[in-house]
Design a protein around this motif. Structure first.
Motif, PDB file in Angstrom:
ATOM      1  N   VAL A  86       0.858  -1.308  -0.066  1.00  0.00           N
ATOM      2  CA  VAL A  86      -0.008  -0.129   0.138  1.00  0.00           C
ATOM      3  C   VAL A  86       0.857   1.342   0.151  1.00  0.00           C
ATOM      4  CG1 VAL A  86      -1.659   1.308   1.276  1.00  0.00           C
ATOM      5  CG2 VAL A  86      -1.920  -1.325   1.271  1.00  0.00           C
ATOM      6  N   PRO A  87       0.957   2.127  -1.020  1.00  0.00           N
ATOM      7  CA  PRO A  87       1.774   3.313  -0.935  1.00  0.00           C
ATOM      8  C   PRO A  87       1.456   4.412   0.125  1.00  0.00           C
ATOM      9  CG  PRO A  87       0.804   3.006  -3.351  1.00  0.00           C
ATOM     10  CD  PRO A  87       0.056   1.910  -2.317  1.00  0.00           C
ATOM     11  N   TYR A  88       2.208   4.719   0.985  1.00  0.00           N
ATOM     12  CA  TYR A  88       2.068   5.709   1.783  1.00  0.00           C
ATOM     13  C   TYR A  88       1.350   6.963   1.318  1.00  0.00           C
ATOM     14  CZ  TYR A  88       2.953   9.063   5.469  1.00  0.00           C
ATOM     15  OH  TYR A  88       3.108  10.052   6.318  1.00  0.00           O
ATOM     16  N   ASP A  89       1.887   7.409   0.068  1.00  0.00           N
ATOM     17  CA  ASP A  89       1.515   8.652  -0.494  1.00  0.00           C
ATOM     18  C   ASP A  89       0.224   8.654  -0.790  1.00  0.00           C
ATOM     19  OD1 ASP A  89       3.933   9.684  -0.089  1.00  0.00           O
ATOM     20  OD2 ASP A  89       4.502   9.499  -2.351  1.00  0.00           O
ATOM     21  N   ASP A  90      -0.387   7.552  -1.129  1.00  0.00           N
ATOM     22  CA  ASP A  90      -1.946   7.342  -1.702  1.00  0.00           C
ATOM     23  C   ASP A  90      -2.764   7.359  -0.354  1.00  0.00           C
ATOM     24  OD1 ASP A  90      -1.491   6.970  -4.339  1.00  0.00           O
ATOM     25  OD2 ASP A  90      -1.699   5.076  -4.542  1.00  0.00           O
ATOM     26  N   LEU A  91      -2.066   6.962   0.788  1.00  0.00           N
ATOM     27  CA  LEU A  91      -2.881   7.232   1.946  1.00  0.00           C
ATOM     28  C   LEU A  91      -3.281   8.536   2.322  1.00  0.00           C
ATOM     29  CD1 LEU A  91      -1.340   4.281   4.194  1.00  0.00           C
ATOM     30  CD2 LEU A  91      -3.654   4.183   2.752  1.00  0.00           C
ATOM     31  N   GLU A  92      -2.155   9.354   2.111  1.00  0.00           N
ATOM     32  CA  GLU A  92      -2.191  10.748   2.298  1.00  0.00           C
ATOM     33  C   GLU A  92      -3.227  11.495   1.061  1.00  0.00           C
ATOM     34  OE1 GLU A  92       0.995  12.863   4.887  1.00  0.00           O
ATOM     35  OE2 GLU A  92       1.886  12.356   2.822  1.00  0.00           O
ATOM     36  N   SER A  93      -2.998  11.272  -0.012  1.00  0.00           N
ATOM     37  CA  SER A  93      -3.456  12.100  -1.096  1.00  0.00           C
ATOM     38  C   SER A  93      -4.811  11.637  -1.764  1.00  0.00           C
ATOM     39  CB  SER A  93      -2.462  12.512  -2.167  1.00  0.00           C
ATOM     40  OG  SER A  93      -1.875  11.317  -2.749  1.00  0.00           O
ATOM     41  N   ALA A  94      -4.873  10.100  -1.717  1.00  0.00           N
ATOM     42  CA  ALA A  94      -5.795   9.333  -2.710  1.00  0.00           C
ATOM     43  C   ALA A  94      -6.276   8.234  -2.145  1.00  0.00           C
ATOM     44  CB  ALA A  94      -5.112   9.281  -4.024  1.00  0.00           C
ATOM     45  N   PRO A  95      -6.643   8.050  -0.819  1.00  0.00           N
ATOM     46  CA  PRO A  95      -7.063   6.857  -0.350  1.00  0.00           C
ATOM     47  C   PRO A  95      -8.340   6.354  -0.844  1.00  0.00           C
ATOM     48  CG  PRO A  95      -7.635   8.738   0.908  1.00  0.00           C
ATOM     49  CD  PRO A  95      -6.971   9.419  -0.020  1.00  0.00           C
ATOM     50  N   GLU A  96      -9.153   7.048  -1.791  1.00  0.00           N
ATOM     51  CA  GLU A  96     -10.234   6.524  -2.318  1.00  0.00           C
ATOM     52  C   GLU A  96      -9.800   5.607  -3.352  1.00  0.00           C
ATOM     53  OE1 GLU A  96      -9.034  10.147  -4.412  1.00  0.00           O
ATOM     54  OE2 GLU A  96      -9.593   9.718  -2.140  1.00  0.00           O
ATOM     55  N   LEU A  97      -8.533   5.721  -3.914  1.00  0.00           N
ATOM     56  CA  LEU A  97      -7.811   4.814  -4.761  1.00  0.00           C
ATOM     57  C   LEU A  97      -7.445   3.514  -4.224  1.00  0.00           C
ATOM     58  CD1 LEU A  97      -6.938   4.024  -7.537  1.00  0.00           C
ATOM     59  CD2 LEU A  97      -4.617   5.019  -7.070  1.00  0.00           C
ATOM     60  N   THR A  98      -6.998   3.538  -2.995  1.00  0.00           N
ATOM     61  CA  THR A  98      -6.780   2.169  -2.407  1.00  0.00           C
ATOM     62  C   THR A  98      -7.870   1.596  -1.952  1.00  0.00           C
ATOM     63  OG1 THR A  98      -4.467   3.452  -1.510  1.00  0.00           O
ATOM     64  CG2 THR A  98      -5.407   1.376  -0.530  1.00  0.00           C
ATOM     65  N   ILE A  99      -9.077   2.178  -1.390  1.00  0.00           N
ATOM     66  CA  ILE A  99     -10.180   1.607  -1.303  1.00  0.00           C
ATOM     67  C   ILE A  99     -10.890   0.969  -2.427  1.00  0.00           C
ATOM     68  CG2 ILE A  99     -12.662   1.993  -0.655  1.00  0.00           C
ATOM     69  CD1 ILE A  99     -11.868   4.465   1.044  1.00  0.00           C
ATOM     70  N   SER A 100     -10.827   1.267  -3.401  1.00  0.00           N
ATOM     71  CA  SER A 100     -11.342   0.934  -4.760  1.00  0.00           C
ATOM     72  C   SER A 100     -10.477  -0.230  -5.034  1.00  0.00           C
ATOM     73  CB  SER A 100     -11.531   1.904  -5.732  1.00  0.00           C
ATOM     74  OG  SER A 100     -11.808   1.279  -7.001  1.00  0.00           O
ATOM     75  N   LEU A 101      -9.447  -0.273  -4.971  1.00  0.00           N
ATOM     76  CA  LEU A 101      -8.360  -1.358  -5.358  1.00  0.00           C
ATOM     77  C   LEU A 101      -8.697  -2.703  -4.327  1.00  0.00           C
ATOM     78  CD1 LEU A 101      -5.294   0.429  -6.402  1.00  0.00           C
ATOM     79  CD2 LEU A 101      -6.752  -0.865  -8.021  1.00  0.00           C
ATOM     80  N   LEU A 102      -8.696  -2.217  -3.010  1.00  0.00           N
ATOM     81  CA  LEU A 102      -8.822  -3.323  -2.107  1.00  0.00           C
ATOM     82  C   LEU A 102     -10.061  -3.891  -2.161  1.00  0.00           C
ATOM     83  CD1 LEU A 102      -6.816  -2.243   1.260  1.00  0.00           C
ATOM     84  CD2 LEU A 102      -6.094  -3.337  -0.611  1.00  0.00           C
TER      85      LEU A 102
END
Length: 226
Positions: free
Chosen positions: A118-134
């Motif tokens: 999980v990219p740390y930068d996405d947690l800061e700027s784009a958590p919705e992308l990580t949510i969608s992928l997971l």
């Protein structure tokens, strides 16, 4: 309870069950990035932290202890989540340590874990992308688990979940009696079952301590599992 209270309760529960290096690692390792993952990704998806283990100890191929940021084990399914910051993992000047890290991830796959970076930068700027992928990654495992255990929710339980979502997350037993056309004892039984499944929290009245309403624990997974 909201996220902050649930997070403290969940973390304290894991701390109380650990000692020695396992406890020290949890105190040191569950840092800013890990907390962002739980708050901005895991909580919006599930609404709880059941089956999620922080700083989970596994043995590597040499028999040495290694701590994974998170392990999720609902039944027979095993996922390992690692929060990856750019500096420590891309610009790591310790080539031996970096090589060992890659080998550990391969070994986790051999041991039956699905490893997710999980990219740390996405947690800061784009958590919705990580949510969608997971969601796309985890839903098949949840559906498989639900099929193995039988239908996750009964028809009436699914109706209650839909009503709670429509009524902005708060629901009263008397409203369910009127809406569903069932008796109060049936409503009480259904709500106890849904509380055990982690979908509601009972809210007692301030004076009598009698449960007068329930708080719905929203999860993006619900529409997939009803």
């Amino acid at each position: 309870m909201g996220f902050a209270e649930e997070h403290c309760k969940w973390l304290d529960d894991h701390k109380n069950r650990r000692s020695g290096e396992r406890l020290d690692r949890l105190k040191r390792g569950h840092g800013h990035g890990e907390q962002m993952f739980v708050e901005r990704v895991w909580w919006p998806i599930f609404g709880h932290m059941a089956d999620l283990h922080p700083e989970y100890e596994v043995m590597d191929w040499r028999g040495r202890p290694y701590f994974v940021d998170f392990v999720w084990k609902p039944g027979q399914v095993k996922f390992a989540f690692e929060i990856k910051g750019y500096g420590p993992h891309v610009q790591n000047t310790d080539r031996t340590r970096y090589r060992q890290e890659l080998n550990r991830e391969t070994y986790l796959q051999i041991a039956g874990y699905r490893v997710v970076a999980v990219p740390y930068d996405d947690l800061e700027s784009a958590p919705e992308l990580t949510i969608s992928l997971l969601k796309s990654l985890l839903v098949p495992s949840l559906l498989k688990k639900a099929e193995g255990e039988g239908r996750l929710y009964t028809r009436l339980e699914s109706d209650i979940l839909r009503l709670a979502a429509r009524w902005n997350g708060s629901i009263r037993p008397v409203d369910l009696v009127n809406e569903l056309g069932v008796n109060p004892r049936t409503v009480k039984k259904l709500m106890n079952s849904l509380c055990e499944k982690g979908k509601f929290r009972p809210i007692p009245a301030p004076v009598s301590n009698r449960v007068c309403r329930y708080e719905y624990i929203h999860s993006f997974m619900d529409t997939e599992l009803w």
